[in-house]
Design a protein around this motif. Structure first.
Motif, PDB file in Angstrom:
ATOM      1  N   VAL A  83       2.293   1.766  -3.566  1.00 30.68           N
ATOM      2  CA  VAL A  83       1.285   2.253  -4.525  1.00 30.68           C
ATOM      3  C   VAL A  83       0.996   3.728  -4.276  1.00 30.68           C
ATOM      4  O   VAL A  83       0.889   4.523  -5.216  1.00 30.68           O
ATOM      5  CB  VAL A  83      -0.003   1.411  -4.422  1.00 30.68           C
ATOM      6  CG1 VAL A  83      -1.124   2.024  -5.248  1.00 30.68           C
ATOM      7  CG2 VAL A  83       0.258  -0.009  -4.854  1.00 30.68           C
ATOM      8  N   THR A  84       0.883   4.097  -3.011  1.00 32.46           N
ATOM      9  CA  THR A  84       0.576   5.487  -2.674  1.00 32.46           C
ATOM     10  C   THR A  84       1.689   6.424  -3.124  1.00 32.46           C
ATOM     11  O   THR A  84       1.422   7.451  -3.773  1.00 32.46           O
ATOM     12  CB  THR A  84       0.351   5.618  -1.155  1.00 32.46           C
ATOM     13  OG1 THR A  84      -0.684   4.718  -0.756  1.00 32.46           O
ATOM     14  CG2 THR A  84      -0.016   7.037  -0.783  1.00 32.46           C
ATOM     15  N   GLY A 135       2.097   6.354  -7.049  1.00 27.05           N
ATOM     16  CA  GLY A 135       0.952   7.022  -7.665  1.00 27.05           C
ATOM     17  C   GLY A 135       1.005   8.527  -7.490  1.00 27.05           C
ATOM     18  O   GLY A 135       0.676   9.290  -8.406  1.00 27.05           O
ATOM     19  N   ILE A 142      -3.057  -5.838  -5.077  1.00 20.85           N
ATOM     20  CA  ILE A 142      -4.099  -5.546  -4.088  1.00 20.85           C
ATOM     21  C   ILE A 142      -5.468  -5.994  -4.612  1.00 20.85           C
ATOM     22  O   ILE A 142      -6.255  -6.613  -3.882  1.00 20.85           O
ATOM     23  CB  ILE A 142      -4.101  -4.043  -3.733  1.00 20.85           C
ATOM     24  CG1 ILE A 142      -2.804  -3.669  -3.034  1.00 20.85           C
ATOM     25  CG2 ILE A 142      -5.307  -3.682  -2.862  1.00 20.85           C
ATOM     26  CD1 ILE A 142      -2.601  -2.174  -2.834  1.00 20.85           C
ATOM     27  N   ALA A 146      -0.727  -2.245  -7.463  1.00 22.51           N
ATOM     28  CA  ALA A 146      -2.167  -2.077  -7.253  1.00 22.51           C
ATOM     29  C   ALA A 146      -2.929  -3.298  -7.757  1.00 22.51           C
ATOM     30  O   ALA A 146      -3.937  -3.694  -7.165  1.00 22.51           O
ATOM     31  CB  ALA A 146      -2.652  -0.809  -7.955  1.00 22.51           C
ATOM     32  N   ASN A 147      -2.442  -3.908  -8.822  1.00 23.19           N
ATOM     33  CA  ASN A 147      -3.059  -5.128  -9.325  1.00 23.19           C
ATOM     34  C   ASN A 147      -2.938  -6.258  -8.305  1.00 23.19           C
ATOM     35  O   ASN A 147      -3.829  -7.097  -8.189  1.00 23.19           O
ATOM     36  CB  ASN A 147      -2.428  -5.525 -10.660  1.00 23.19           C
ATOM     37  CG  ASN A 147      -3.210  -6.593 -11.357  1.00 23.19           C
ATOM     38  OD1 ASN A 147      -4.406  -6.730 -11.153  1.00 23.19           O
ATOM     39  ND2 ASN A 147      -2.528  -7.356 -12.193  1.00 23.19           N
ATOM     40  N   ASN A 192       3.858   5.344 -12.751  1.00 24.04           N
ATOM     41  CA  ASN A 192       2.529   4.748 -12.751  1.00 24.04           C
ATOM     42  C   ASN A 192       2.522   3.276 -13.158  1.00 24.04           C
ATOM     43  O   ASN A 192       1.665   2.522 -12.703  1.00 24.04           O
ATOM     44  CB  ASN A 192       1.579   5.534 -13.641  1.00 24.04           C
ATOM     45  CG  ASN A 192       1.222   6.864 -13.019  1.00 24.04           C
ATOM     46  OD1 ASN A 192       1.331   7.052 -11.831  1.00 24.04           O
ATOM     47  ND2 ASN A 192       0.788   7.800 -13.850  1.00 24.04           N
ATOM     48  N   VAL A 211       0.823  -1.214   0.000  1.00 23.06           N
ATOM     49  CA  VAL A 211       0.000   0.000   0.000  1.00 23.06           C
ATOM     50  C   VAL A 211       0.862   1.272   0.000  1.00 23.06           C
ATOM     51  O   VAL A 211       0.599   2.194  -0.786  1.00 23.06           O
ATOM     52  CB  VAL A 211      -1.012  -0.017   1.162  1.00 23.06           C
ATOM     53  CG1 VAL A 211      -1.689   1.328   1.330  1.00 23.06           C
ATOM     54  CG2 VAL A 211      -2.045  -1.100   0.934  1.00 23.06           C
ATOM     55  N   ALA A 261       3.387   1.289 -10.091  1.00 27.73           N
ATOM     56  CA  ALA A 261       2.263   1.460  -9.158  1.00 27.73           C
ATOM     57  C   ALA A 261       1.087   0.591  -9.580  1.00 27.73           C
ATOM     58  O   ALA A 261       0.413  -0.005  -8.731  1.00 27.73           O
ATOM     59  CB  ALA A 261       1.847   2.927  -9.081  1.00 27.73           C
ATOM     60  N   SER A 262       0.853   0.494 -10.877  1.00 25.34           N
ATOM     61  CA  SER A 262      -0.269  -0.323 -11.350  1.00 25.34           C
ATOM     62  C   SER A 262      -0.017  -1.808 -11.121  1.00 25.34           C
ATOM     63  O   SER A 262      -0.952  -2.567 -10.869  1.00 25.34           O
ATOM     64  CB  SER A 262      -0.542  -0.049 -12.824  1.00 25.34           C
ATOM     65  OG  SER A 262       0.507  -0.524 -13.627  1.00 25.34           O
TER      66      SER A 262
END
Length: 108
Positions: free
Chosen positions: A68-69, A72, A100, A97-98, A90, A65, A93-94
């Motif tokens: 990603v934060t 992003g 998550i 995030a994927n 990004n 987390v 980050a993606s």
């Protein structure tokens, strides 16, 4: 507020009870339990359900987390300078995030 109180006491309890385990792992578990404890009433009120898997799922996603934060946010800042330059932040980050999203769908 109750979650923070629970986190502090429970993390100390875990660290003292299991000194042979990794301290960072115990803190991640304590954070996941504090998140569960803090939001348990809201989740039960909105959905009428309580998940027994949420602590395990939170333990799996909580390390990514912050990544990603931060990535992003950096992508957001650099997208104002040059949108193609934001892809450097990004794209990783993606990917995180994927992770998550995948864990969320698996334990839903």
């Amino acid at each position: 507020m109750n979650g923070l109180f629970f986190l502090y006491n429970f993390s100390n309890f875990l660290i003292n009870s299991f000194p042979w385990l990794n301290k960072n792992l115990l803190i991640v578990v304590a954070v996941a339990l504090a998140a569960q404890f803090s939001t348990m009433g809201l989740v039960a009120g909105f959905t009428g359900l309580l998940s027994i898997w949420s602590v395990f799922a939170n333990t799996l996603v909580s390390p990514v987390v912050p990544i990603v934060t931060i990535l992003g946010y950096l992508g957001l800042i650099f997208s104002n300078v040059n949108p193609s330059f934001a892809l450097i932040f990004n794209l990783p980050a993606s990917i995180f995030a994927n992770w998550i999203v995948t864990i969320s769908h698996f334990f839903a």
